[in-house]
Write a protein that holds these residues in place. Sequence first.
Motif, PDB file in Angstrom:
ATOM      1  N   ALA A 193       0.886  -1.122  -0.069  1.00 16.44           N
ATOM      2  CA  ALA A 193      -0.073   0.013   0.098  1.00 16.44           C
ATOM      3  C   ALA A 193       0.735   1.310   0.081  1.00 16.44           C
ATOM      4  O   ALA A 193       0.718   2.277  -0.529  1.00 16.44           O
ATOM      5  N   ALA A 194       1.933   1.298   0.823  1.00 11.84           N
ATOM      6  CA  ALA A 194       2.998   2.546   0.687  1.00 11.84           C
ATOM      7  C   ALA A 194       3.483   2.611  -0.375  1.00 11.84           C
ATOM      8  O   ALA A 194       3.776   3.726  -0.851  1.00 11.84           O
ATOM      9  N   LEU A 195       4.017   1.542  -0.913  1.00  8.40           N
ATOM     10  CA  LEU A 195       4.983   1.613  -2.389  1.00  8.40           C
ATOM     11  C   LEU A 195       3.812   1.982  -3.675  1.00  8.40           C
ATOM     12  O   LEU A 195       4.235   2.983  -4.343  1.00  8.40           O
ATOM     13  N   ASP A 196       2.436   1.736  -3.407  1.00  8.89           N
ATOM     14  CA  ASP A 196       1.837   1.956  -4.286  1.00  8.89           C
ATOM     15  C   ASP A 196       1.151   3.201  -4.238  1.00  8.89           C
ATOM     16  O   ASP A 196       0.477   3.851  -5.323  1.00  8.89           O
ATOM     17  N   ARG A 197       1.542   4.034  -3.352  1.00  8.04           N
ATOM     18  CA  ARG A 197       1.097   5.642  -3.407  1.00  8.04           C
ATOM     19  C   ARG A 197       2.268   6.373  -4.069  1.00  8.04           C
ATOM     20  O   ARG A 197       1.761   7.502  -4.382  1.00  8.04           O
ATOM     21  N   HIS A 198       3.246   5.520  -4.786  1.00  5.64           N
ATOM     22  CA  HIS A 198       4.241   6.433  -5.662  1.00  5.64           C
ATOM     23  C   HIS A 198       4.168   5.694  -6.879  1.00  5.64           C
ATOM     24  O   HIS A 198       3.751   4.867  -7.168  1.00  5.64           O
ATOM     25  N   PRO A 199       4.742   6.712  -7.850  1.00  2.00           N
ATOM     26  CA  PRO A 199       4.823   5.917  -9.172  1.00  2.00           C
ATOM     27  C   PRO A 199       5.761   4.787  -9.190  1.00  2.00           C
ATOM     28  O   PRO A 199       6.825   4.790  -8.631  1.00  2.00           O
ATOM     29  N   ARG A 200       5.404   3.794 -10.194  1.00  2.00           N
ATOM     30  CA  ARG A 200       6.039   2.658 -10.291  1.00  2.00           C
ATOM     31  C   ARG A 200       7.627   2.927 -10.727  1.00  2.00           C
ATOM     32  O   ARG A 200       8.700   2.426 -10.461  1.00  2.00           O
ATOM     33  N   ARG A 201       7.913   4.026 -11.486  1.00  2.00           N
ATOM     34  CA  ARG A 201       9.033   4.224 -12.103  1.00  2.00           C
ATOM     35  C   ARG A 201       9.862   4.665 -10.989  1.00  2.00           C
ATOM     36  O   ARG A 201      11.224   4.611 -11.237  1.00  2.00           O
ATOM     37  N   LEU A 202       9.633   5.237  -9.820  1.00  2.00           N
ATOM     38  CA  LEU A 202      10.134   5.567  -8.730  1.00  2.00           C
ATOM     39  C   LEU A 202      10.510   4.443  -7.754  1.00  2.00           C
ATOM     40  O   LEU A 202      11.496   4.453  -7.241  1.00  2.00           O
ATOM     41  N   MET A 203       9.699   3.499  -7.822  1.00  2.00           N
ATOM     42  CA  MET A 203       9.684   2.556  -6.648  1.00  2.00           C
ATOM     43  C   MET A 203      10.489   1.170  -7.247  1.00  2.00           C
ATOM     44  O   MET A 203      11.033   0.548  -6.292  1.00  2.00           O
TER      45      MET A 203
END
Length: 235
Positions: A193-203
Amino acid sequence: MEIKIQAYGACMIGGFPHPPEASCFHLALARLNSQTAHQLITTIFTLGGFPVTRAAKHLTARCLAARPDIVVLQFGSSDLIVPVRRKKHGRQVSSVDRKVSLAGADAVHRLKWRLQGFVGDALGLSSVTPPEIYLETMAQMIRAIADQGAVPVVLSPFVFGGQRSDRLARKCVASLQPVVAAMPAARYVNVYAALDRHPRRLMLLGDGTHLSVQGQAVAGECLAAVLAPIIRERK
């Protein structure tokens, strides 16, 4: 007071392919060390590329034999990925089988992720480990940790770049939560959930499977937030 904290998981809990000090586990414990008077003794054992079914066989010898107080458990990236290529003799392969570049996710990588999702959906491809087997095996390991008197701290699956893999991960995140909740001693860390709040290209890195340094930092914040009260209340 000494508190032994053992990390047991796939390669990314150790930071791979980044240096160990960039791992979510190291970042979380570095923060907690500065906030507690307890002596935190940390160890980590990773099984790079191992599906969770193989990892479960090593849990006693590689983790529980050390009698940890807390076990941070994370598997999923090697299990829930949907491979779209095959090696010789028909064995499917995924990005976790290859050397991993530290290159970030540019537009070409993101296009590949979309194509992987389309191919996976069109062909009805399966993940390396069936989700039901993944969940069943995770439940067995969580129970084994709790039965020994340690606190299982379970990290959810991480995000993926490929859409089909990511949908499976999202479903397993929701399904794993009640499994953990059914065991009173266990704690769940919804990193997805925390990772999903950011763009995939950054995570994510360009392979769409391994976390970037920024993704590891986000996971570390989540882990620290769950570990802090466990350590604070330890007697």
